[in-house]
Design an enzyme around this catalytic site. Structure first.
Site, PDB file in Angstrom:
ATOM      1  N   GLY A 190      27.528  46.814 -30.749  1.00 13.35           N
ATOM      2  CA  GLY A 190      26.196  46.269 -30.999  1.00 13.35           C
ATOM      3  C   GLY A 190      25.155  46.982 -30.165  1.00 13.35           C
ATOM      4  CB  SER A 191      21.739  45.967 -29.228  1.00 14.69           C
ATOM      5  OG  SER A 191      21.919  44.794 -28.450  1.00 14.69           O
ATOM      6  CB  CYS A 214      26.130  53.313 -33.461  1.00 15.93           C
ATOM      7  SG  CYS A 214      26.020  51.518 -33.391  1.00 15.93           S
ATOM      8  CD  GLU A 265      20.425  52.641 -32.326  1.00  9.58           C
ATOM      9  OE1 GLU A 265      21.455  53.120 -32.817  1.00  9.58           O
ATOM     10  OE2 GLU A 265      20.432  51.657 -31.547  1.00  9.58           O
ATOM     11  CE  LYS A 284      28.841  36.547 -32.768  1.00 10.72           C
ATOM     12  NZ  LYS A 284      28.211  36.518 -34.126  1.00 10.72           N
ATOM     13  N   PRO A 285      32.587  37.753 -36.106  1.00 12.95           N
ATOM     14  CG  PRO A 285      33.190  37.365 -38.339  1.00 12.95           C
ATOM     15  CD  PRO A 285      33.476  36.922 -36.923  1.00 12.95           C
ATOM     16  CG  ASP A 286      25.763  39.375 -38.079  1.00 11.55           C
ATOM     17  OD1 ASP A 286      25.332  38.693 -39.027  1.00 11.55           O
ATOM     18  OD2 ASP A 286      25.047  39.752 -37.131  1.00 11.55           O
ATOM     19  CD  GLU A 338      30.466  52.840 -31.783  1.00  8.27           C
ATOM     20  OE1 GLU A 338      29.566  52.742 -32.652  1.00  8.27           O
ATOM     21  OE2 GLU A 338      31.633  53.162 -32.035  1.00  8.27           O
ATOM     22  CG  LEU A 339      26.818  49.647 -25.911  1.00  9.48           C
ATOM     23  CD1 LEU A 339      26.317  49.567 -24.487  1.00  9.48           C
ATOM     24  CD2 LEU A 339      27.059  48.259 -26.489  1.00  9.48           C
ATOM     25  CD1 TRP A 349      23.912  42.936 -37.893  1.00 14.39           C
ATOM     26  CD2 TRP A 349      23.737  44.606 -39.369  1.00 14.39           C
ATOM     27  NE1 TRP A 349      22.859  43.740 -37.506  1.00 14.39           N
ATOM     28  CE2 TRP A 349      22.723  44.773 -38.396  1.00 14.39           C
ATOM     29  CE3 TRP A 349      23.817  45.543 -40.406  1.00 14.39           C
ATOM     30  CZ2 TRP A 349      21.805  45.829 -38.421  1.00 14.39           C
ATOM     31  CZ3 TRP A 349      22.913  46.595 -40.437  1.00 14.39           C
ATOM     32  CH2 TRP A 349      21.923  46.724 -39.454  1.00 14.39           C
ATOM     33  CG  ASN A 350      26.550  48.622 -38.162  1.00 17.57           C
ATOM     34  OD1 ASN A 350      27.225  47.796 -37.538  1.00 17.57           O
ATOM     35  ND2 ASN A 350      26.462  49.884 -37.782  1.00 17.57           N
TER      36      ASN A 350
END
Length: 539
Positions: A254-255, A310, A408, A203-205, A276-277, A179-180
């Site tokens: 994401g996370s 991130c 984080e 699948k977007p948020d 990418e986390l 989402w960011n």
């Protein structure tokens, strides 16, 4: 110093509020029923879900919600469309990206409004996404043919073995976008997959689905076949695994926790993934840095998009000889930042995206203060501006026992630490399981670059926070350690979406005894040949 126990409202010590222009647009002006109806056609789903704007807390849009069966249907449609798309010459596919580039820049006001309404970020920070998408579209539009063209290699026996490396699309990419950065991390990541000849099921948020759907509509307008990009919406734990279990390759941002689950699902099917986390990114200010520039850079690095990226800076390491002078400048700039909720330029920082993010930020600051940290500025929510606003916050005296030290935050909070020598600074910066981004500030470029090579992060910016490395689309961008696998941008950003194939054509003589040679004679001949190839410096 701002009292961390001050009331959760504006005061004379609070960050100022950016004035809204008299003709400022509202959500109702932007997200019209016609817009929602048009964008919703891009979703494969029969249920109903809704999103809310963090700027007001009000419902922004009602959209279709996908079931696992809808995800299966989306993949079926994508697979059927991908075959014809892959057969399209690469230069024609690249031309779609170049037309998309022009459409994005000419109609950017539309997507800037949507990004702000869905994420709450300031307009200038929303424009960072427009810049990133335009750069990616231009880069892959111009370079895709070169990245993907057949390549000749030296064969086992020079002249007699002709070797060609081909690149084939993987098929249908399963993409899970956060989402960011809803524009850049949706279509920006999908562009190289498309130009490589793949279809995408994304699948977007749900929170930021309108931005992703707007991007899809514009890319279709630029010439992408509609079925090549399928969109599904729904709760992450329900729909996410369905996407991860069907893609021929998985792209996830994401996370770290969820990223591990995605990697395990991909590995179980022996398909690749790029992840990418999270990050706990450090900025080092050396004793010879230009402190005014470093302070301005720290503001950009720590508080862009309210720290919800991130690669933002969450740890500031400052040489003790200049720490006081730097903090005087940095705190003053942070305290002067204007907060705002209007769909216009002028605010220096916007809102957090959700109650969950606000709660995390408040918990990290509260825990740090309770255990002895000092709030130099900020440290409180601003409900007078909007339900999810929180002031940009600078902490000092943070210790390892504090949550904010190692976890984080993903919000507008940065911790300041002092160091005495460069080796100590490197050790401190590398004391984390993450390894996404870092920043070095020095008046000596050569020294800074040498120091950058010692930092365990996928990107390092010298005299900038994050934008220089991220914006350099020819160079790889990604994380080490718990910050992920794989890279976006450059050759790695497109070749990951392809399967390499080696075609070796053996001519005249076989790779075996021939012309009456015995096995022993063949072995001796090959041994002499290998020695000769080394002398002749063949690779």
């Amino acid at each position: 110093m701002t009292d961390s126990k001050a009331p959760r409202t504006g005061s004379k010590d609070s960050n100022p509020v950016a004035p809204a222009p008299a003709e400022a647009r509202t959500a109702a002006d932007v997200v019209t029923p016609a817009l929602v109806t048009g964008l919703a056609k891009g979703v494969v789903g029969s249920g109903r879900t809704s999103s809310r704007s963090p700027l007001t807390g009000q419902v922004l849009a009602e959209l279709p919600e996908s079931t696992p069966e809808d995800v299966a249907t989306a993949f079926e449609k994508a697979r059927a469309a991908q075959r014809a798309w892959a057969a399209t010459p690469v230069r024609q596919r690249a031309a779609v990206l170049l037309r998309f580039h022009d459409l994005v820049l000419s109609r950017q006001s539309e997507v800037l409004d949507l990004i702000q309404l869905e994420t709450g970020k300031a307009r200038l920070h929303a424009h960072e996404e427009v810049q990133a998408v335009a750069v990616a579209a231009r880069h892959y539009g111009r370079r895709a043919a070169a990245y993907l063209r057949p390549k000749r290699h030296t064969g086992a026996i020079p002249v007699l073995t002709k070797v060609t490396e081909l690149r084939h699309p993987r098929g249908v990419i399963g993409q899970i976008a956060p989402w960011n950065y809803p524009f850049e991390l949706s279509v920006g990541d999908a562009l190289p997959a498309f130009v490589a000849g793949n279809a995408v099921v994304m699948k977007p948020d749900t929170q930021t689905a309108l931005t992703a759907l707007w991007a899809r509509r514009l890319l279709v307008e630029a010439g992408l076949p509609a079925d090549v990009w399928q969109v599904v919406l729904g709760e992450g734990p329900v729909i996410g695994p369905e996407v991860a279990d069907r893609g021929d390759y998985i792209s996830f941002t994401g996370s770290t926790r969820t990223g591990r689950e995605v990697a395990q699902r991909a590995a179980a099917r022996l398909v690749g993934s790029s992840l990418e986390l999270g990050g706990k990114n450090a900025m080092l200010v050396l004793e010879d840095a230009d402190l005014d520039k470093a302070a301005a850079g720290a503001v950009r690095g720590a508080f862009s998009s309210a720290g919800q990226l991130c690669i933002s800076i969450e740890r500031l390491y400052v040489h003790e000889s200049v720490a006081d002078a730097f903090l005087e400048r940095f705190v003053a700039r942070t305290r002067a930042m204007r907060l705002g909720a209007s769909l216009a330029y002028g605010a220096d920082m916007g809102s957090l995206v959700s109650e969950r993010q606000l709660e995390t930020v408040e918990q990290h600051v509260k825990d740090a203060v309770a255990k002895g940290a000092t709030v130099l500025t900020g440290g409180r929510a601003r409900p007078d501006i909007g339900p999810l606003f929180y002031e940009p916050t600078v902490l000092e005296g943070v210790e390892p026992a504090m949550t904010v030290c190692g976890e984080e935050t993903f919000g507008p909070v940065v911790s300041v630490y002092r160091f005495s020598d460069v080796d100590e600074a490197v050790d401190l910066a590398n004391t984390t399981a993450y390894g996404l981004n870092s920043s070095v500030w020095s008046g000596n470029g050569r020294r800074a670059r040498q120091l950058a090579a010692r930092l365990h992060t996928g990107t390092v910016n010298v005299n900038e926070g994050y934008a220089s490395a991220y914006g350099s689309a020819q160079a790889p961008m990604g994380g080490m350690g718990d910050s992920g696998l794989g890279r976006r941008h450059g050759s790695e950003g497109i070749l990951k979406y392809t399967e390499p194939q080696t075609v070796a054509h053996q001519r005249v003589l076989p790779m075996a005894p021939s012309l009456g040679m015995s096995d022993e004679a063949y072995a001796a001949f090959m041994s002499r040949s290998l020695k000769a190839l080394k002398v002749l410096r063949f690779r």
